[in-house]
Design a protein around this motif. Sequence first.
Motif, PDB file in Angstrom:
ATOM      1  N   SER A 134      -0.367  -0.693  -9.408  1.00 45.64           N
ATOM      2  CA  SER A 134      -0.942   0.658  -9.382  1.00 45.64           C
ATOM      3  C   SER A 134      -2.366   0.667  -9.883  1.00 45.64           C
ATOM      4  O   SER A 134      -3.069   1.656  -9.715  1.00 45.64           O
ATOM      5  N   ARG A 135      -2.726  -0.406 -10.586  1.00 48.20           N
ATOM      6  CA  ARG A 135      -4.049  -0.425 -11.220  1.00 48.20           C
ATOM      7  C   ARG A 135      -4.582  -1.856 -11.193  1.00 48.20           C
ATOM      8  O   ARG A 135      -3.817  -2.815 -11.057  1.00 48.20           O
TER       9      ARG A 135
ATOM     10  N   GLY B 223       9.421  -0.220  -9.967  1.00 50.70           N
ATOM     11  CA  GLY B 223       8.597   0.123 -11.148  1.00 50.70           C
ATOM     12  C   GLY B 223       9.403   0.291 -12.423  1.00 50.70           C
ATOM     13  O   GLY B 223       9.050   1.104 -13.279  1.00 50.70           O
TER      14      GLY B 223
ATOM     15  N   ILE C  16       3.584  -7.186  -3.451  1.00 46.83           N
ATOM     16  CA  ILE C  16       3.336  -6.641  -4.792  1.00 46.83           C
ATOM     17  C   ILE C  16       2.790  -5.216  -4.676  1.00 46.83           C
ATOM     18  O   ILE C  16       2.119  -4.879  -3.693  1.00 46.83           O
ATOM     19  N   GLY C  17       3.073  -4.401  -5.693  1.00 52.14           N
ATOM     20  CA  GLY C  17       2.635  -3.007  -5.639  1.00 52.14           C
ATOM     21  C   GLY C  17       1.907  -2.576  -6.898  1.00 52.14           C
ATOM     22  O   GLY C  17       2.312  -1.609  -7.522  1.00 52.14           O
TER      23      GLY C  17
ATOM     24  N   LYS D  97      10.538  -0.220 -16.085  1.00 57.68           N
ATOM     25  CA  LYS D  97       9.904  -0.643 -17.345  1.00 57.68           C
ATOM     26  C   LYS D  97      11.020  -0.970 -18.322  1.00 57.68           C
ATOM     27  O   LYS D  97      11.978  -0.185 -18.447  1.00 57.68           O
TER      28      LYS D  97
ATOM     29  N   ASN E  32       7.821  -7.531 -14.972  1.00 55.69           N
ATOM     30  CA  ASN E  32       7.114  -7.966 -13.762  1.00 55.69           C
ATOM     31  C   ASN E  32       7.131  -9.492 -13.644  1.00 55.69           C
ATOM     32  O   ASN E  32       7.343 -10.038 -12.564  1.00 55.69           O
TER      33      ASN E  32
ATOM     34  N   HIS F  68       9.784  -0.748  11.673  1.00 54.56           N
ATOM     35  CA  HIS F  68      10.057  -0.120  10.378  1.00 54.56           C
ATOM     36  C   HIS F  68      11.262   0.799  10.482  1.00 54.56           C
ATOM     37  O   HIS F  68      11.156   1.894  11.029  1.00 54.56           O
TER      38      HIS F  68
ATOM     39  N   SER G 138       5.496   5.046 -10.971  1.00 49.08           N
ATOM     40  CA  SER G 138       5.981   4.901  -9.593  1.00 49.08           C
ATOM     41  C   SER G 138       7.457   5.239  -9.461  1.00 49.08           C
ATOM     42  O   SER G 138       7.870   5.902  -8.508  1.00 49.08           O
TER      43      SER G 138
ATOM     44  N   LYS H  89       3.635  -1.882   9.706  1.00 52.03           N
ATOM     45  CA  LYS H  89       5.010  -1.518  10.073  1.00 52.03           C
ATOM     46  C   LYS H  89       4.956  -0.208  10.870  1.00 52.03           C
ATOM     47  O   LYS H  89       4.374   0.784  10.411  1.00 52.03           O
TER      48      LYS H  89
ATOM     49  N   THR I 155       0.820  -1.220   0.000  1.00 53.67           N
ATOM     50  CA  THR I 155       0.000   0.000   0.000  1.00 53.67           C
ATOM     51  C   THR I 155       0.857   1.276   0.000  1.00 53.67           C
ATOM     52  O   THR I 155       0.362   2.347   0.331  1.00 53.67           O
TER      53      THR I 155
ATOM     54  N   TYR J  10      10.270  -7.169  -1.180  1.00 52.99           N
ATOM     55  CA  TYR J  10       9.604  -5.971  -1.714  1.00 52.99           C
ATOM     56  C   TYR J  10      10.463  -5.381  -2.829  1.00 52.99           C
ATOM     57  O   TYR J  10      11.614  -5.779  -3.028  1.00 52.99           O
ATOM     58  N   GLY J  11       9.847  -4.422  -3.551  1.00 50.84           N
ATOM     59  CA  GLY J  11      10.590  -3.790  -4.655  1.00 50.84           C
ATOM     60  C   GLY J  11      10.972  -4.797  -5.716  1.00 50.84           C
ATOM     61  O   GLY J  11      12.016  -4.676  -6.349  1.00 50.84           O
TER      62      GLY J  11
ATOM     63  N   GLN K 241      11.141  -8.098   6.030  1.00 46.99           N
ATOM     64  CA  GLN K 241      10.979  -7.543   4.681  1.00 46.99           C
ATOM     65  C   GLN K 241      12.350  -7.137   4.148  1.00 46.99           C
ATOM     66  O   GLN K 241      13.116  -6.467   4.840  1.00 46.99           O
TER      67      GLN K 241
HETATM   68  N1  LIG Z   1       9.830  -2.583   4.028  1.00 45.86           N
HETATM   69  C1  LIG Z   1      10.076  -1.564   3.272  1.00 45.86           C
HETATM   70  O1  LIG Z   1      10.943  -0.699   3.580  1.00 45.86           O
HETATM   71  C2  LIG Z   1       9.361  -1.451   1.978  1.00 45.86           C
HETATM   72  C3  LIG Z   1       9.905  -0.670   1.006  1.00 45.86           C
HETATM   73  C4  LIG Z   1       9.239  -0.583  -0.172  1.00 45.86           C
HETATM   74  C5  LIG Z   1       8.043  -1.272  -0.347  1.00 45.86           C
HETATM   75  N2  LIG Z   1       7.507  -2.036   0.618  1.00 45.86           N
HETATM   76  C6  LIG Z   1       6.211  -2.736   0.407  1.00 45.86           C
HETATM   77  O2  LIG Z   1       6.252  -3.483  -0.787  1.00 45.86           O
HETATM   78  C7  LIG Z   1       5.201  -3.050  -1.674  1.00 45.86           C
HETATM   79  C8  LIG Z   1       5.682  -3.139  -3.100  1.00 45.86           C
HETATM   80  O3  LIG Z   1       6.868  -2.359  -3.254  1.00 45.86           O
HETATM   81  P1  LIG Z   1       7.200  -1.569  -4.561  1.00 45.86           P
HETATM   82  O4  LIG Z   1       6.082  -0.627  -4.886  1.00 45.86           O
HETATM   83  O5  LIG Z   1       8.550  -1.011  -4.439  1.00 45.86           O
HETATM   84  O6  LIG Z   1       7.135  -2.780  -5.630  1.00 45.86           O
HETATM   85  P2  LIG Z   1       7.655  -2.915  -7.114  1.00 45.86           P
HETATM   86  O7  LIG Z   1       7.002  -4.156  -7.637  1.00 45.86           O
HETATM   87  O8  LIG Z   1       9.123  -2.838  -7.211  1.00 45.86           O
HETATM   88  O9  LIG Z   1       7.113  -1.633  -7.891  1.00 45.86           O
HETATM   89  C9  LIG Z   1       5.739  -1.421  -8.072  1.00 45.86           C
HETATM   90  C10 LIG Z   1       5.539  -0.772  -9.422  1.00 45.86           C
HETATM   91  O10 LIG Z   1       5.846  -1.688 -10.468  1.00 45.86           O
HETATM   92  C11 LIG Z   1       4.902  -1.556 -11.518  1.00 45.86           C
HETATM   93  N3  LIG Z   1       4.092  -2.784 -11.597  1.00 45.86           N
HETATM   94  C12 LIG Z   1       3.547  -3.489 -10.575  1.00 45.86           C
HETATM   95  N4  LIG Z   1       2.860  -4.551 -11.040  1.00 45.86           N
HETATM   96  C13 LIG Z   1       2.970  -4.517 -12.382  1.00 45.86           C
HETATM   97  C14 LIG Z   1       2.460  -5.340 -13.423  1.00 45.86           C
HETATM   98  N5  LIG Z   1       1.718  -6.412 -13.181  1.00 45.86           N
HETATM   99  N6  LIG Z   1       2.775  -4.997 -14.707  1.00 45.86           N
HETATM  100  C15 LIG Z   1       3.534  -3.921 -14.968  1.00 45.86           C
HETATM  101  N7  LIG Z   1       4.037  -3.081 -14.013  1.00 45.86           N
HETATM  102  C16 LIG Z   1       3.761  -3.396 -12.741  1.00 45.86           C
HETATM  103  C17 LIG Z   1       4.027  -0.351 -11.147  1.00 45.86           C
HETATM  104  O11 LIG Z   1       4.656   0.820 -11.648  1.00 45.86           O
HETATM  105  P3  LIG Z   1       3.805   1.948 -12.455  1.00 45.86           P
HETATM  106  O12 LIG Z   1       2.820   2.494 -11.502  1.00 45.86           O
HETATM  107  O13 LIG Z   1       4.840   2.960 -12.821  1.00 45.86           O
HETATM  108  O14 LIG Z   1       3.180   1.253 -13.615  1.00 45.86           O
HETATM  109  C18 LIG Z   1       4.092  -0.385  -9.644  1.00 45.86           C
HETATM  110  O15 LIG Z   1       3.771   0.823  -9.027  1.00 45.86           O
HETATM  111  C19 LIG Z   1       4.900  -1.618  -1.216  1.00 45.86           C
HETATM  112  O16 LIG Z   1       3.610  -1.195  -1.597  1.00 45.86           O
HETATM  113  C20 LIG Z   1       5.062  -1.731   0.267  1.00 45.86           C
HETATM  114  O17 LIG Z   1       3.889  -2.265   0.840  1.00 45.86           O
HETATM  115  C21 LIG Z   1       8.166  -2.160   1.784  1.00 45.86           C
END
Ligand SMILES: NC(=O)c1ccc[n+]([C@@H]2O[C@H](COP(=O)([O-])OP(=O)(O)OC[C@H]3O[C@@H](n4cnc5c(N)ncnc54)[C@H](OP(=O)(O)O)[C@@H]3O)[C@@H](O)[C@H]2O)c1
Length: 310
Positions: free
Chosen positions: A272-273, A204, A269-270, A206, A251, A121, A217, A81, A15, A198-199, A173
């Motif tokens: 956006s849509r 994000g 997973i993160g 491309k 992805n 966290h 993102s 967290k 989120t 994560y990440g 994490q």
């Molecule tokens: N513990 C920590 O410090 C920490 C740090 C970071 C994250 N997290 C957690 O992990 C979650 C995910 O992290 P993250 O946002 O960094 O993940 P990520 O998977 O590296 O990046 C997410 C971005 O990848 C793209 N994406 C996601 N699914 C896709 C798909 N099916 N097809 C194409 N593009 C896709 C989107 O970008 P676009 O919007 O640009 O299309 C999305 O916003 C977070 O929401 C959070 O809950 C924890």
Amino acid sequence: MAPASNDIPALILGTAMWGWTMDAHICFSVLDTFYEAGFRQVDAATNYPINRQPADFRLSERILCDWIRTHGVTDLRVMMKVGSVDNMRSPDNNLRKSFLLMCLDDYRELLGPNLDMLMIHWDNRDDQSEIAQTLEALALVRAAGLKVGLSGIRFPEVYAKANETLQLNFYIQIKHNLLQSDYNKYKPFHGKRRFLAYGINAGGVKLDAAEYAPKSSLTVRGGDTSNQSPLIAGLINWLDSQQAKYVSDFNQCSMAYAYHSKDIAGLLIGPSRVDQLRDTIDFYKKLQQTDYQHIYDQLVELKKQYAGAQ
Ligand SMILES: NC(=O)c1ccc[n+]([C@@H]2O[C@H](COP(=O)([O-])OP(=O)(O)OC[C@H]3O[C@@H](n4cnc5c(N)ncnc54)[C@H](OP(=O)(O)O)[C@@H]3O)[C@@H](O)[C@H]2O)c1
């Protein structure tokens, strides 16, 4: 769909971008879709979104709580967290026992039975006695029937030492993707399926740099959108050569890599849509039904070739 067993990594909805690049309406549709598909685990944090807008502090969790209230749901499994005191991306936090116990009370009140885990966290401290007090709070969280976890720990070895008496069973994490991984930093905790990646898309990335929209993102988070990593060029060539038979985009490569990595208990997973979430869920099912070990092995080889072994 039946929830994943403990033998395979779970799918956990992140989120971090809620209330930032995703307005409440989109967050609701994403969580509706996730929930309807049978998934229950959601990752949240007091400081989401970390967009340096003080007015948005705790906005992401407010959207989550609204969704829970609106749907009257009691079986979500939220990992929360805690410790941050603002959303300015600063290291400022409060990990004192009294504060953490206050967070426990606060989130039990806000999330009710949907609260499943409390996680620390960010912690940059190396003082074992201070960390021991933080762990005392986590022991009480555990005694209250919740799971406990860590995220963003600068000195994991001090945590391991401080935990020798309590023997708390942490989930952890870690950033873990094809370009970068913190897994090796957590050596004292290796050997158990406890790590939540994560990440996985490196925030994000491309493969086609033209796809970075102003609100993508990676752009809003100040990430590198130059796509100059040699691994990206290598991946594009490799994807062409296997003609998208098993994986067709970044992805999917990222998910296959994280899913088969050692000790991984969950993929954060993160999407956006909703369409991204649907792709992710479809591919997650494929990972469960088809053996992707050979794809993982090829990705590891590519990583070694282009980015150096990690
Ligand atoms: N513990 C920590 O410090 C920490 C740090 C970071 C994250 N997290 C957690 O992990 C979650 C995910 O992290 P993250 O946002 O960094 O993940 P990520 O998977 O590296 O990046 C997410 C971005 O990848 C793209 N994406 C996601 N699914 C896709 C798909 N099916 N097809 C194409 N593009 C896709 C989107 O970008 P676009 O919007 O640009 O299309 C999305 O916003 C977070 O929401 C959070 O809950 C924890």
